[in-house]
Design an enzyme around this catalytic site. Sequence first.
Site, PDB file in Angstrom:
ATOM      1  CG  ASP A  53     -18.308   0.478 -21.870  1.00 56.47           C
ATOM      2  OD1 ASP A  53     -17.443   1.339 -21.593  1.00 56.47           O
ATOM      3  OD2 ASP A  53     -19.464   0.755 -22.227  1.00 56.47           O
ATOM      4  CE  LYS A  74     -10.345  -1.532 -24.608  1.00 60.53           C
ATOM      5  NZ  LYS A  74     -11.792  -1.823 -24.496  1.00 60.53           N
ATOM      6  CB  THR A  75      -9.438   2.854 -19.352  1.00 59.16           C
ATOM      7  OG1 THR A  75      -9.438   2.889 -20.780  1.00 59.16           O
ATOM      8  CG2 THR A  75      -8.792   4.118 -18.813  1.00 59.16           C
ATOM      9  CG  HIS A 105     -13.253  -1.265 -32.307  1.00 60.58           C
ATOM     10  ND1 HIS A 105     -12.550  -2.404 -31.988  1.00 60.58           N
ATOM     11  CD2 HIS A 105     -13.738  -1.438 -33.562  1.00 60.58           C
ATOM     12  CE1 HIS A 105     -12.629  -3.244 -33.023  1.00 60.58           C
ATOM     13  NE2 HIS A 105     -13.333  -2.668 -33.970  1.00 60.58           N
TER      14      HIS A 105
HETATM   15  P1  GDP Z   1     -12.788   0.172 -21.488  1.00 62.56           P
HETATM   16  O1  GDP Z   1     -13.738   0.749 -22.483  1.00 62.56           O
HETATM   17  O2  GDP Z   1     -12.490  -1.261 -21.816  1.00 62.56           O
HETATM   18  O3  GDP Z   1     -11.558   0.983 -21.285  1.00 62.56           O
HETATM   19  O4  GDP Z   1     -13.588   0.121 -20.079  1.00 62.56           O
HETATM   20  P2  GDP Z   1     -13.477   1.082 -18.815  1.00 62.56           P
HETATM   21  O5  GDP Z   1     -12.244   0.838 -18.067  1.00 62.56           O
HETATM   22  O6  GDP Z   1     -13.773   2.463 -19.246  1.00 62.56           O
HETATM   23  O7  GDP Z   1     -14.686   0.503 -17.916  1.00 62.56           O
HETATM   24  C1  GDP Z   1     -16.021   0.491 -18.378  1.00 62.56           C
HETATM   25  C2  GDP Z   1     -16.972   0.469 -17.200  1.00 62.56           C
HETATM   26  O8  GDP Z   1     -16.834  -0.745 -16.479  1.00 62.56           O
HETATM   27  C3  GDP Z   1     -16.720   1.583 -16.199  1.00 62.56           C
HETATM   28  O9  GDP Z   1     -17.958   2.061 -15.742  1.00 62.56           O
HETATM   29  C4  GDP Z   1     -15.956   0.889 -15.080  1.00 62.56           C
HETATM   30  O10 GDP Z   1     -16.134   1.498 -13.834  1.00 62.56           O
HETATM   31  C5  GDP Z   1     -16.574  -0.500 -15.110  1.00 62.56           C
HETATM   32  N1  GDP Z   1     -15.650  -1.506 -14.589  1.00 62.56           N
HETATM   33  C6  GDP Z   1     -14.349  -1.655 -14.928  1.00 62.56           C
HETATM   34  N2  GDP Z   1     -13.792  -2.685 -14.240  1.00 62.56           N
HETATM   35  C7  GDP Z   1     -14.768  -3.193 -13.448  1.00 62.56           C
HETATM   36  C8  GDP Z   1     -14.810  -4.270 -12.507  1.00 62.56           C
HETATM   37  O11 GDP Z   1     -13.837  -4.965 -12.239  1.00 62.56           O
HETATM   38  N3  GDP Z   1     -16.001  -4.494 -11.902  1.00 62.56           N
HETATM   39  C9  GDP Z   1     -17.117  -3.755 -12.154  1.00 62.56           C
HETATM   40  N4  GDP Z   1     -18.222  -4.063 -11.512  1.00 62.56           N
HETATM   41  N5  GDP Z   1     -17.102  -2.728 -13.035  1.00 62.56           N
HETATM   42  C10 GDP Z   1     -15.951  -2.448 -13.679  1.00 62.56           C
HETATM   43 MG    MG Z   2     -10.893   2.693 -22.227  1.00 63.90          MG
END
Ligand code: GDP
Ligand code: MG
Length: 395
Positions: free
Chosen positions: A21, A24-25, A85
């Site tokens: 979260d 990354k994506t 993960h």
């Molecule tokens: P991952 O699990 O690392 O791949 O994370 P995701 O890309 O799925 O993002 C997780 C959550 O964080 C989602 O609800 C995104 O919309 C939010 N998010 C991602 N980047 C940002 C950012 O730069 N700012 C904010 N406020 N939220 C973000």
């Molecule tokens: Mg992801």
Amino acid sequence: AYCISPGEKEHCNIGTIGHVDHGKTTLTAAITKILSENSTDTKFYDFNSIDRSPEEQRRGITIYATHVSYQTKKRHYAHTDCPGHLDFIKNMITGTSQMDGAILVVAANDGTMPQTREHLLLARQLGLQRVVVFLNKADIVDDEILELVEIEVRELLAEYGFDADSTPVICGSAKNALEDIDCKFGAPSILKLAEAVDNYIEVPNRDLAAPFYLPVESSVSVPGRGTVLVGTLKQGTIKKGSEAQLLGYDVKIKTAASEVQIFRKPVNEGKAGENMGVLVKGVKNDIVKRGMALVAPGSFKVTNWVEAQIYILTRDEGGRSKPIMDGYSQDMFVSTWTMGGMLFLKDDVQMIMPGDTTKVNILLRKSMVIKEGQKFTVRENDVTVISGIITDVLD
Ligand code: GDP
Ligand code: MG
């Protein structure tokens, strides 16, 4: 449509790592978006085409990873994003995507978290020399927080043996970039990140003249055509039409590369470092196993008896508290394959303690293509207990 001409630009394999979260994506999508707006060589992949919700996936040996490609002026990138993960861990230890470097994503509102540590540790254990840090979600924190998290990240980098001072740390917001919000944390931060990756992440010298060697990650059967082997070419150049051998698990098959595809487009040749699909003649898909190797005929031998230098991780490093005895048997993760192996200690040594580095001989269940310098790990219950490197291939 996008076109890739791998011959012209340097190729680099990269991926996003970091806590769940942290973005990354979203960042992966944002990079393709911003680079696609700056050049016609890159196609925009939206979030949903990259992310595949982990809940829907059956966990098994399957590894979920999405590969996207993009280009800067300097390079052509293949970028891996893993949904969960566990996928990341499996991806790293089985070498599914051989990353030259990584983008460590840290959400500024959270700071470094357990998976941030674990991914960095694993990256280090597997020989990744450099990472670039993206402090994400800068849109929702104050500047002082950004500064504090940057210090925290640099401390963590130093702890795991990365060059903390020279590592670029870019503050930004993948979300702002994706949503076209016009601020310094949007598109400009993504361009800064791309520049940092271009300049800081190094690609290994790839030996294009050596006999080709493709560890098989997966295979697909194409009805009416044959079997396509998928993997990242470790060395050499594989030309359309080349004769080849498929080796591993005590199997030896003569074949030929009828077609070579990169990002699903037929090409005349694939080069070391590139992820490719190779259509092989006369090979049934059901005999192909992950971990076999497609190689230039006569250039590689198979063996099940090797010498290795190993390091036993201590409890503090997430490893073992007990010593390892002569005859220790466990699954080894080598390149794209996993196989049971038995360790033989040398010179009448009875046991090796956590924290020790030593040479051992290893007997594998089946004969495989193994090369000197090949890295591997041994895991017990999903925990890395040994990291090692093959020092000699014995007969
Ligand atoms: P991952 O699990 O690392 O791949 O994370 P995701 O890309 O799925 O993002 C997780 C959550 O964080 C989602 O609800 C995104 O919309 C939010 N998010 C991602 N980047 C940002 C950012 O730069 N700012 C904010 N406020 N939220 C973000
Ligand atoms: Mg992801």
